[in-house]
Motif scaffolding. Structure first.
Motif, short mmCIF file in Angstrom:
data_model
loop_
_atom_site.label_atom_id
_atom_site.label_comp_id
_atom_site.label_asym_id
_atom_site.label_seq_id
_atom_site.Cartn_x
_atom_site.Cartn_y
_atom_site.Cartn_z
N GLY A 134 0.62 -1.25 0.37
CA GLY A 134 -0.29 -0.29 0.39
C GLY A 134 0.75 1.13 0.12
O GLY A 134 1.88 0.95 0.27
N ALA A 135 0.16 2.28 -0.54
CA ALA A 135 1.24 4.04 -0.36
C ALA A 135 -0.22 4.94 -0.61
O ALA A 135 -0.38 3.86 -1.91
CB ALA A 135 2.29 3.71 -1.51
N TYR A 169 -4.41 -4.61 7.12
CA TYR A 169 -3.09 -3.13 6.52
C TYR A 169 -1.49 -4.28 6.94
O TYR A 169 -1.27 -4.92 7.65
CB TYR A 169 -2.74 -1.91 8.09
CG TYR A 169 -1.59 -1.02 7.64
CD1 TYR A 169 -0.85 -0.81 7.20
CD2 TYR A 169 -0.92 -1.41 9.17
CE1 TYR A 169 0.06 0.15 6.99
CE2 TYR A 169 0.35 -0.60 9.44
CZ TYR A 169 0.68 -0.27 7.56
OH TYR A 169 2.37 0.73 8.26
N ARG A 170 -1.18 -4.52 5.79
CA ARG A 170 0.85 -5.08 5.67
C ARG A 170 0.05 -6.14 6.45
O ARG A 170 1.44 -7.04 6.74
CB ARG A 170 1.42 -3.87 6.20
CG ARG A 170 2.14 -2.91 5.78
CD ARG A 170 3.33 -2.76 4.62
NE ARG A 170 3.32 -1.86 4.22
CZ ARG A 170 2.90 -0.83 3.75
NH1 ARG A 170 0.81 -0.99 3.55
NH2 ARG A 170 3.80 0.64 2.87
N TYR A 201 -4.51 10.88 0.03
CA TYR A 201 -3.02 11.62 0.46
C TYR A 201 -2.77 12.99 0.30
O TYR A 201 -2.32 13.57 -0.73
CB TYR A 201 -2.36 10.18 0.65
CG TYR A 201 -0.95 10.51 0.72
CD1 TYR A 201 -0.90 9.36 2.15
CD2 TYR A 201 0.28 11.20 0.73
CE1 TYR A 201 0.27 9.04 2.72
CE2 TYR A 201 1.36 10.44 1.21
CZ TYR A 201 1.51 9.76 2.69
OH TYR A 201 2.28 10.26 2.92
N LYS A 230 11.86 10.29 -1.25
CA LYS A 230 12.14 10.24 -0.01
C LYS A 230 13.02 9.46 0.20
O LYS A 230 13.36 8.63 1.27
CB LYS A 230 10.47 10.11 0.39
CG LYS A 230 9.62 11.25 0.97
CD LYS A 230 8.99 10.98 1.73
CE LYS A 230 7.83 12.02 2.07
NZ LYS A 230 6.73 10.97 3.14
N PHE A 244 9.58 -1.08 9.82
CA PHE A 244 8.61 -1.29 10.73
C PHE A 244 7.33 -0.62 10.24
O PHE A 244 6.39 -0.28 8.96
CB PHE A 244 8.53 -0.89 11.64
CG PHE A 244 10.21 -0.44 12.33
CD1 PHE A 244 10.26 -2.27 13.59
CD2 PHE A 244 11.02 0.27 12.60
CE1 PHE A 244 11.42 -2.31 14.34
CE2 PHE A 244 12.13 -0.10 13.20
CZ PHE A 244 12.61 -0.91 14.11
N TYR A 267 -3.50 9.18 11.93
CA TYR A 267 -4.58 8.59 11.18
C TYR A 267 -6.21 7.87 11.22
O TYR A 267 -5.45 6.72 12.22
CB TYR A 267 -4.47 8.53 9.88
CG TYR A 267 -2.17 8.76 9.84
CD1 TYR A 267 -3.01 10.23 8.63
CD2 TYR A 267 -1.06 8.58 9.97
CE1 TYR A 267 -1.11 11.00 8.07
CE2 TYR A 267 -0.12 8.87 9.41
CZ TYR A 267 -0.37 10.25 8.81
OH TYR A 267 0.82 10.54 8.44
N PRO A 278 2.40 7.79 12.36
CA PRO A 278 3.36 7.48 11.98
C PRO A 278 5.14 6.66 12.58
O PRO A 278 5.00 7.60 13.55
CB PRO A 278 4.17 8.83 11.34
CG PRO A 278 3.09 9.37 11.79
CD PRO A 278 2.00 8.81 12.62
N ALA A 280 7.26 6.11 12.04
CA ALA A 280 8.51 7.87 11.52
C ALA A 280 8.79 8.30 12.49
O ALA A 280 10.30 8.96 12.15
CB ALA A 280 8.53 8.03 9.85
N TRP A 281 7.89 9.00 12.61
CA TRP A 281 7.54 10.17 13.47
C TRP A 281 8.49 10.44 15.08
O TRP A 281 8.92 10.82 15.94
CB TRP A 281 6.07 11.03 13.49
CG TRP A 281 5.92 11.87 14.00
CD1 TRP A 281 5.53 13.14 13.87
CD2 TRP A 281 6.07 11.99 15.90
NE1 TRP A 281 5.69 14.62 15.25
CE2 TRP A 281 5.60 13.68 16.20
CE3 TRP A 281 5.92 11.47 16.94
CZ2 TRP A 281 5.89 14.29 17.04
CZ3 TRP A 281 5.72 12.20 18.64
CH2 TRP A 281 5.61 13.45 18.58
N LYS A 289 16.88 9.64 13.10
CA LYS A 289 17.05 9.79 11.89
C LYS A 289 18.42 10.01 11.57
O LYS A 289 19.32 11.13 12.35
CB LYS A 289 16.20 11.32 11.43
CG LYS A 289 16.15 11.09 9.81
CD LYS A 289 15.06 12.00 9.76
CE LYS A 289 13.70 12.87 8.47
NZ LYS A 289 12.47 13.73 8.46
N LEU A 304 11.93 5.98 8.58
CA LEU A 304 11.62 4.68 8.75
C LEU A 304 12.20 3.32 8.21
O LEU A 304 11.84 2.39 8.26
CB LEU A 304 10.03 4.72 8.31
CG LEU A 304 8.83 3.53 8.47
CD1 LEU A 304 9.28 2.83 9.71
CD2 LEU A 304 7.44 3.83 8.36
N GLU A 339 7.94 -4.41 9.60
CA GLU A 339 7.77 -4.98 8.35
C GLU A 339 7.92 -5.83 7.44
O GLU A 339 7.08 -6.96 6.52
CB GLU A 339 7.33 -3.93 7.64
CG GLU A 339 5.76 -3.20 6.74
CD GLU A 339 6.08 -3.03 5.11
OE1 GLU A 339 6.99 -3.95 4.56
OE2 GLU A 339 6.81 -2.06 4.77
#
Ligand code: EPU
Length: 343
Positions: A134-135, A169-170, A201, A230, A244, A267, A278, A280-281, A289, A304, A339
């Motif tokens: 998914g994206a 989801y995944r 999105y 990205k 992940f 979300y 997220p 990543a957040w 990072k 991520l 993931e």
């Protein structure tokens, strides 16, 4: 009937003690006791028979873009390269070894729409339903009508209709089953013959909103641009995209985080009581990072994504991932789940 067990020498193309370095996009070194690349269904049947006769476990891989080898593999690695696209109106039957991104391009140039948000996802068509790729506001399950698999437990081909796949989801029935149980041979996709764009999105909406009239091709181009900016190119730095999954937490947990002063984005999900955060957040807030641990590192433009700086082993990447998830657990009380499949 031939009852003689199949022997190493009987199988054309079988490699003993094979390097897996070029069969995983992390580019880590690991060895397989045996490896074979399959382009015909008959070769697949022979390979499975060889494994059964010699009591070897099988691991079927596509382009190795969602796995991390942390050990040598003591069985038979089957590299799925079955090719072919058959079209009946808006229904496509696609062989498992086709490259996903090339399929997305093929659909657009043949007037079939829907897959444009899923452009540039690495890997094969056969791998797509396993983790329900998914994206940009779209998951492949939306288009999956049937999946044809070889069930190694009963040694038969079996058809899964969309609902049998139990997508989330995944995740899917194929990912939850014991490893090696189901081998995806073919995926049937029902696409749109008219454009029906998915622009929910935000970053995607922001890019295409500058255009007068938006087409599926514009969405495809925008997705390619965003991803290239990205996400690191595995040819430059070995990686497997998001390492992940984005964690799903209760409304209560989200409130508690906010009350602690963490301004984490969230979300909505199909369940009003559950929110996706997220990862990543969380990782960026925990300072990950761009951090480097020897030959393994966290990508500097996406927290991520773990990368191989050149000579990382699977263990190096895994140790870094464990350190990252431990720190998120300590700081936010959230356990990140990989993931990527760890083998
Ligand atoms: N963010 C940060 N720091 C970062 C990167 C992102 O704080 O370094 C925050 C931002 O707030 C951003 C949010 O995280 O708005 C989400 O980031 P992004 O849009 O990049 O998406 P993602 O949730 O990190 C997911 C998928 C990707 C997919 C993108 C786009 C998962 C695990 N990952 O990433 O899939 O391409 O959305 O839809 O769901 C993959 O599965 O390998 C993969 C790359």
């Amino acid at each position: 009937m031939n009852t003689k067990p199949t022997n190493h020498a009987d199988i054309e193309g079988l490699v003993e003690d094979a390097s897996l370095q070029f069969f995983n996009t992390f580019g880590v070194e690991a060895r397989a006791k045996y490896l074979i690349q399959i382009t015909e269904i008959e070769e697949f049947r022979q390979a499975v028979e060889f494994a059964r006769d010699n009591f070897l476990e099988c691991l079927v891989i596509g382009e190795g873009s969602n796995l991390l080898f942390v050990h040598d593999y003591p069985g038979l690695v089957i590299v799925m390269k079955l090719q072919g696209i058959a079209r009946e109106g808006s229904l496509l039957r696609v062989a498992a070894g086709e490259n996903w991104h090339q399929l997305v391009e093929w659909t657009l140039s043949h007037g079939l729409y829907g897959l444009e948000n899923l452009a540039l996802i690495p890997g094969t068509v056969g791998a797509a339903p396993i983790q329900n790729i998914g994206a940009y506001g779209c998951e492949v399950e939306r288009f999956v009508e049937r999946v044809i698999v070889y069930d190694t437990q009963i040694a038969k081909e079996v058809t899964f209709n969309h609902d049998d796949c139990d997508f989330s989801y995944r995740d899917s029935v194929f990912k939850r089953a014991p490893r090696g149980r189901y081998v995806i041979l073919e995926v049937e996709l029902r696409l749109n013959s008219e454009e029906q764009l998915l622009l929910d999105y935000e970053p995607l909406k922001a890019v295409v909103s500058k255009l007068d009239r938006v087409t599926a091709r514009d969405v495809f181009d925008a997705v390619c641009r965003i991803r290239r900016k990205k996400l690191p190119d595995p040819k430059l730095f070995g990686n497997a995209g998001s390492f992940f999954k984005n964690p799903i937490v209760s409304a209560q947990k989200l409130e508690a985080l906010k009350a602690q002063g963490f301004d984490v984005p969230s979300y909505a999900t199909d369940d009003a009581e559950l929110f996706k955060l997220p990862a990543a957040w969380l990782l960026e807030a925990a300072g990950w990072k761009g951090r480097v641990r020897g030959q393994a590192a966290v990508h500097e433009s996406h927290a991520l994504v773990l990368i191989n700086l050149g000579k990382a082993s699977g263990e190096d990447v895994l140790l870094l991932a464990q350190e990252m998830s431990n720190s998120v657990l300590q700081r936010f009380g959230i356990a990140l789940q990989p993931e990527v499949q760890i083998i």
